[in-house]
Scaffold this active site. Structure first.
Site, PDB file in Angstrom:
ATOM      1  N   HIS A 113     -67.648  18.631  -0.356  1.00  0.00           N
ATOM      2  CA  HIS A 113     -69.007  18.195  -0.032  1.00  0.00           C
ATOM      3  C   HIS A 113     -70.070  19.039  -0.731  1.00  0.00           C
ATOM      4  CE1 HIS A 113     -71.650  15.560   1.871  1.00  0.00           C
ATOM      5  NE2 HIS A 113     -71.353  15.729   3.146  1.00  0.00           N
ATOM      6  N   ASP A 139     -71.513  14.076  -2.843  1.00  0.00           N
ATOM      7  CA  ASP A 139     -72.233  13.585  -1.666  1.00  0.00           C
ATOM      8  C   ASP A 139     -71.460  12.439  -1.025  1.00  0.00           C
ATOM      9  OD1 ASP A 139     -74.298  15.385  -2.104  1.00  0.00           O
ATOM     10  OD2 ASP A 139     -75.410  13.984  -3.379  1.00  0.00           O
TER      11      ASP A 139
END
Length: 414
Positions: free
Chosen positions: A385, A389
């Site tokens: 992450h 995204d």
């Protein structure tokens, strides 16, 4: 009499130490030239260490699981000749195979030691038992080959040895006639199992995972796969779902190259790769390994399938090379028929994405007017992450879904 010192060989690639995973001798044992006396492991490569001389073992460097520095003394052997030192293998000549024999320079020729009958006889099959159980058996004069093991896969537990010592005395029973079990077993984490543990800790402690699950209708692809397998050449392997997924990955990556990357979080550098080197998580008798299908972008369906089969066989037999077990840019994790409904795969550090394949099951699907049977499969995929995204992760998986649900798109160039 003389003494020869065997040192930990340099297995190359900047490795500073290796883990002891097997001793084939103990102090006092006679050894012959070229007899394997130990095995060490570094980064999933196991190296067998042979004796360069005939003689008797008088000292060992450590216990199973210990880390020994390169060029540090490993074994001392008493010989009939003069003293010497077996030099470690130069890094320029380091072995590259998964299981290889380290060539150690010979000292001055030593007079051979006559083999005893025990040394000449082939060793019996070694019983399964923890080191603590073996020590307990030795202290009590018990030959473990005579003891029946009640543990998993016939492993001998301490209580089995205790029962053997009292010559078959009936164990205490609880109501219902079942024997009480009070034994515990301590198993030291060594070898490949320890490497896997270290890798998992590294990945989960440094990478903030986001896992995205999507349902895929595999009906059309399964029909195509059955047709292709029915018409395949004799030289072609049987197609599974994975070669199709590999080709779908290549096409999806061409549109989102940020997913095919590695991240050096210490240096803060992302490296995007034009080559698609796909790691295939593979279960082996020793544990999980990840052989790598290199340049999947340049391979067709049959070529992907053949290379995947070759690498899986090499991994399971322990003959895969270091190059075949490293360098992946993205990984596929699949448990086949055991794939479950959903999973949360752990990213293969330093990559930024892993695609998890769950099992295919026939389920009723509403087509707008009625429920129809369709072959459905979930993709459970994890992303770093910090780099990917959630929107980009979903877009990537949705593109793979489209390609798998309309498999003709996989074969269209451009």
């Amino acid at each position: 009499m003389g003494e020869v010192i065997i040192k930990m060989p340099d297995v190359g690639e900047g490795v500073a130490e290796a883990e002891l995973v097997e001793w084939h001798v103990k102090p006092g044992d006679p050894v012959r030239e070229d007899m394997v006396i130990a095995a060490v492991m570094t980064d999933k490569a196991t190296v067998e260490i042979p004796s360069p001389v005939d003689g008797t073992v008088i000292w060992l460097a450590g216990e199973i699981g210990d880390l020994i520095a390169v060029k540090a003394p490993l074994v001392r052997i008493e010989t009939a000749g003069g003293a010497g030192e077996a030099q470690p293998l130069p890094s320029s000549q380091a072995p590259t195979a998964e299981v290889v024999k380290a060539e150690i320079a010979r000292p001055a020729p030593a007079a051979p030691v006559a083999a005893t009958p025990a040394a000449a006889a082939p060793p019996a099959e070694k019983p399964l038992a923890a080191p603590s159980v073996r020590l307990f058996a030795r202290e009590n004069g018990v030959d473990l080959r005579q003891v029946h093991g009640s543990g998993p896969a016939g492993r001998i537990l301490r209580e089995d040895v205790e029962q053997f010592i009292v010559q078959g005395a009936a164990p205490a029973l609880v109501k219902g006639g079942t024997a009480k079990k009070t034994a515990t077993e301590e198993i030291k984490l060594t070898g490949l199992r320890r490497r896997i543990a270290e890798k998992m800790v590294l990945s989960t402690s440094r990478i903030p995972h986001i896992t995205y699950v999507e349902e895929v209708d595999m009906t059309a692809l399964e029909e195509l796969r059955a047709t292709m397998n029915g018409d395949r050449r004799e030289s072609h392997p049987k197609l599974t779902v994975l070669p199709f997924l590999m080709r779908a990955l290549v096409k999806a990556i061409s549109e989102q190259p940020e997913v095919n990357a590695t991240f050096d979080d210490d240096a803060g550098i992302i490296t995007r790769h034009s080559a698609v080197h796909i790691g295939i998580a593979t279960q082996t008798p020793a544990g999980l390994t990840v052989p790598v299908v290199r340049h999947a972008e340049a391979r067709g369906i049959w070529d992907c399938a053949a290379e995947m089969v070759r690498l899986a066989d090499a991994a399971r037999s322990g003959t895969a090379t270091r190059d075949e077990l490293s360098g992946s840019t993205i990984t596929i994790s699949s448990l086949g028929a055991l794939g479950g409904i959903v999973s949360t795969p752990v990213i293969n550090h330093p990559e930024v994405a892993i695609i998890g394949v769950n099992k295919i099951a026939t389920r009723p699907v509403w087509d707008g007017t009625q429920f129809v049977p369709r072959k459905m499969m979930n993709l459970s995929s994890s992303f770093d992450h910090r780099i990917i995204d959630g929107w980009d992760a979903a877009t990537f998986v949705q593109r793979i879904r489209t390609l798998l649900e309309t498999p003709a798109l996989i074969f269209i160039e451009g």
